[in-house]
Design a protein around this motif. Structure first.
Motif, short mmCIF file in Angstrom:
data_model
loop_
_atom_site.label_atom_id
_atom_site.label_comp_id
_atom_site.label_asym_id
_atom_site.label_seq_id
_atom_site.Cartn_x
_atom_site.Cartn_y
_atom_site.Cartn_z
N VAL A 54 0.85 -1.19 0.00
CA VAL A 54 0.00 0.00 0.00
C VAL A 54 0.89 1.24 0.00
O VAL A 54 1.94 1.27 0.65
CB VAL A 54 -0.95 0.00 1.22
CG1 VAL A 54 -0.17 -0.01 2.52
CG2 VAL A 54 -1.92 1.16 1.16
N VAL A 55 0.47 2.25 -0.76
CA VAL A 55 1.20 3.52 -0.81
C VAL A 55 0.90 4.31 0.45
O VAL A 55 -0.27 4.48 0.83
CB VAL A 55 0.81 4.31 -2.07
CG1 VAL A 55 1.50 5.68 -2.08
CG2 VAL A 55 1.15 3.53 -3.33
N ASN A 56 1.94 4.82 1.10
CA ASN A 56 1.77 5.59 2.33
C ASN A 56 2.76 6.76 2.30
O ASN A 56 3.81 6.73 2.93
CB ASN A 56 2.01 4.71 3.56
CG ASN A 56 1.69 5.42 4.86
OD1 ASN A 56 1.09 6.50 4.86
ND2 ASN A 56 2.11 4.84 5.96
N THR A 57 2.41 7.79 1.51
CA THR A 57 3.23 9.00 1.44
C THR A 57 2.66 10.05 2.38
O THR A 57 1.52 9.96 2.83
CB THR A 57 3.25 9.53 0.00
OG1 THR A 57 1.89 9.67 -0.47
CG2 THR A 57 3.99 8.58 -0.93
N ARG A 58 3.49 11.05 2.68
CA ARG A 58 3.08 12.10 3.61
C ARG A 58 2.11 13.07 2.94
O ARG A 58 2.30 13.48 1.80
CB ARG A 58 4.30 12.86 4.12
CG ARG A 58 5.25 12.03 4.96
CD ARG A 58 6.41 12.88 5.44
NE ARG A 58 7.33 12.11 6.26
CZ ARG A 58 8.43 12.62 6.81
NH1 ARG A 58 8.76 13.90 6.61
NH2 ARG A 58 9.23 11.86 7.54
N GLY A 59 1.11 13.44 3.71
CA GLY A 59 0.18 14.49 3.26
C GLY A 59 -0.49 14.12 1.97
O GLY A 59 -0.99 13.01 1.79
N ALA A 60 -0.47 15.06 1.04
CA ALA A 60 -1.15 14.88 -0.24
C ALA A 60 -0.20 14.43 -1.34
O ALA A 60 -0.56 14.43 -2.52
CB ALA A 60 -1.85 16.17 -0.65
N TRP A 102 7.74 4.63 1.60
CA TRP A 102 6.48 4.96 0.93
C TRP A 102 5.64 3.72 0.59
O TRP A 102 4.46 3.82 0.33
CB TRP A 102 6.78 5.74 -0.37
CG TRP A 102 7.64 6.93 -0.11
CD1 TRP A 102 7.57 7.78 0.93
CD2 TRP A 102 8.74 7.36 -0.90
NE1 TRP A 102 8.53 8.77 0.85
CE2 TRP A 102 9.28 8.53 -0.28
CE3 TRP A 102 9.34 6.93 -2.09
CZ2 TRP A 102 10.35 9.23 -0.79
CZ3 TRP A 102 10.41 7.63 -2.61
CH2 TRP A 102 10.92 8.77 -1.97
N LEU A 103 6.28 2.56 0.55
CA LEU A 103 5.55 1.32 0.27
C LEU A 103 5.62 0.41 1.49
O LEU A 103 6.70 0.15 2.03
CB LEU A 103 6.15 0.58 -0.94
CG LEU A 103 6.02 1.28 -2.30
CD1 LEU A 103 6.69 0.44 -3.38
CD2 LEU A 103 4.56 1.52 -2.66
N PHE A 104 4.44 -0.09 1.91
CA PHE A 104 4.38 -0.98 3.08
C PHE A 104 3.59 -2.23 2.72
O PHE A 104 2.53 -2.14 2.10
CB PHE A 104 3.72 -0.26 4.25
CG PHE A 104 4.53 0.83 4.86
CD1 PHE A 104 5.36 0.59 5.94
CD2 PHE A 104 4.50 2.12 4.32
CE1 PHE A 104 6.12 1.59 6.50
CE2 PHE A 104 5.27 3.15 4.87
CZ PHE A 104 6.08 2.87 5.96
#
Length: 255
Positions: free
Chosen positions: A183-189, A250-252
């Motif tokens: 799953v993508v997990n980047t900060r904010g927008a 960014w990827l988990f």
């Protein structure tokens, strides 16, 4: 008078009578002679004594041993020249030897503050190094879960950190593996870019917002200071995404 009586008593036999008397006496003596000393004695039949024939003793004929064949020695193959082990280098993937737990420090050096530990079997990103200090060789690594710091390669007798062997599969479970969903997990927008090839200068195909799920189909590839994975989205679009940089991830993988 006596003489007169002898004369009277003397008998006179004629001469022919005397001859018959002699013949009669001879005839009477013949059977006695025949049955007496003149008869041949019977010859006794000899009794034969049995001859003992000894039983022959069996003497086995010795069997000669089979001929001993001298085996032809097989020539030994030439000793291969050992291949030197691979060396760690910056912007590569390292592997912590199983059975060890290594300390992660804020800076290279045995007296530097401890910021965490990494268990054996972990795959780490190697960013910088080596730095020789306090009798150790230090590398700056990232455990892919946000822990960044310096670990020692070994103590001179044992090695704790080595390049990732080709035959060692990427650990499954909470770590990213080919075939897993991340799953993508980047900060904010911020949206995460998908590129046509691994590398920060490759052309961007698409950008994905946080929470997007993609399937990992290839990788990892280390390039430009990043670890890249080839992924595929729900629409079948495939490309390369960076797992993270030295500060962020960014990827988990989905648990």
């Amino acid at each position: 008078m006596f003489q007169m009586l002898q004369r009277r008593t003397r008998v006179h036999y004629p001469r022919r009578g005397w001859m018959w008397l002699v013949l009669s006496l001879v005839a009477m003596s013949l059977p006695a002679l025949a049955c007496g000393s003149f008869a041949p004695r019977p010859t006794p039949t000899p009794t034969s004594t049995p001859t003992f024939t000894p039983t022959p003793t069996f003497t086995p004929t010795p069997i000669p041993p089979p001929p001993t064949s001298t085996p032809t020695p097989t020539p030994l193959p030439p000793t291969p020249t050992p291949t030197p082990p691979p060396r760690l280098e910056p912007n590569s993937i390292g592997w912590v030897i199983p059975g060890r737990v290594v300390n992660v420090r804020a800076n290279p050096g045995a007296r530097s503050p401890l910021v965490g530990k990494i268990a054996g079997g972990a795959i780490v990103n190697v960013w910088e190094g080596p730095v020789e200090k306090d009798g150790y060789r230090w590398w700056k690594v990232d455990d892919r879960y946000g822990l960044v710091g310096w670990i020692a390669e070994g103590n001179g007798e044992e090695v704790w950190l080595v390049p990732l062997p080709k035959a060692t599969p990427t650990p499954t479970g909470s770590r990213i593996t080919v075939g897993s969903t991340v799953v993508v997990n980047t900060r904010g927008a911020n949206w995460l870019a998908m590129r046509v090839a691994p590398g920060k200068d490759a052309r961007i195909l698409h950008r994905y917002p946080p929470g997007t799920r993609v399937k990992v189909i290839d990788g990892p590839v280390v390039r430009d200071g990043y670890i890249w994975w080839r992924v595929e989205d729900e629409d079948g679009v495939a490309g390369w995404m960076a797992q993270g940089d030295r500060e962020d991830r960014w990827l988990f993988p989905l648990r």
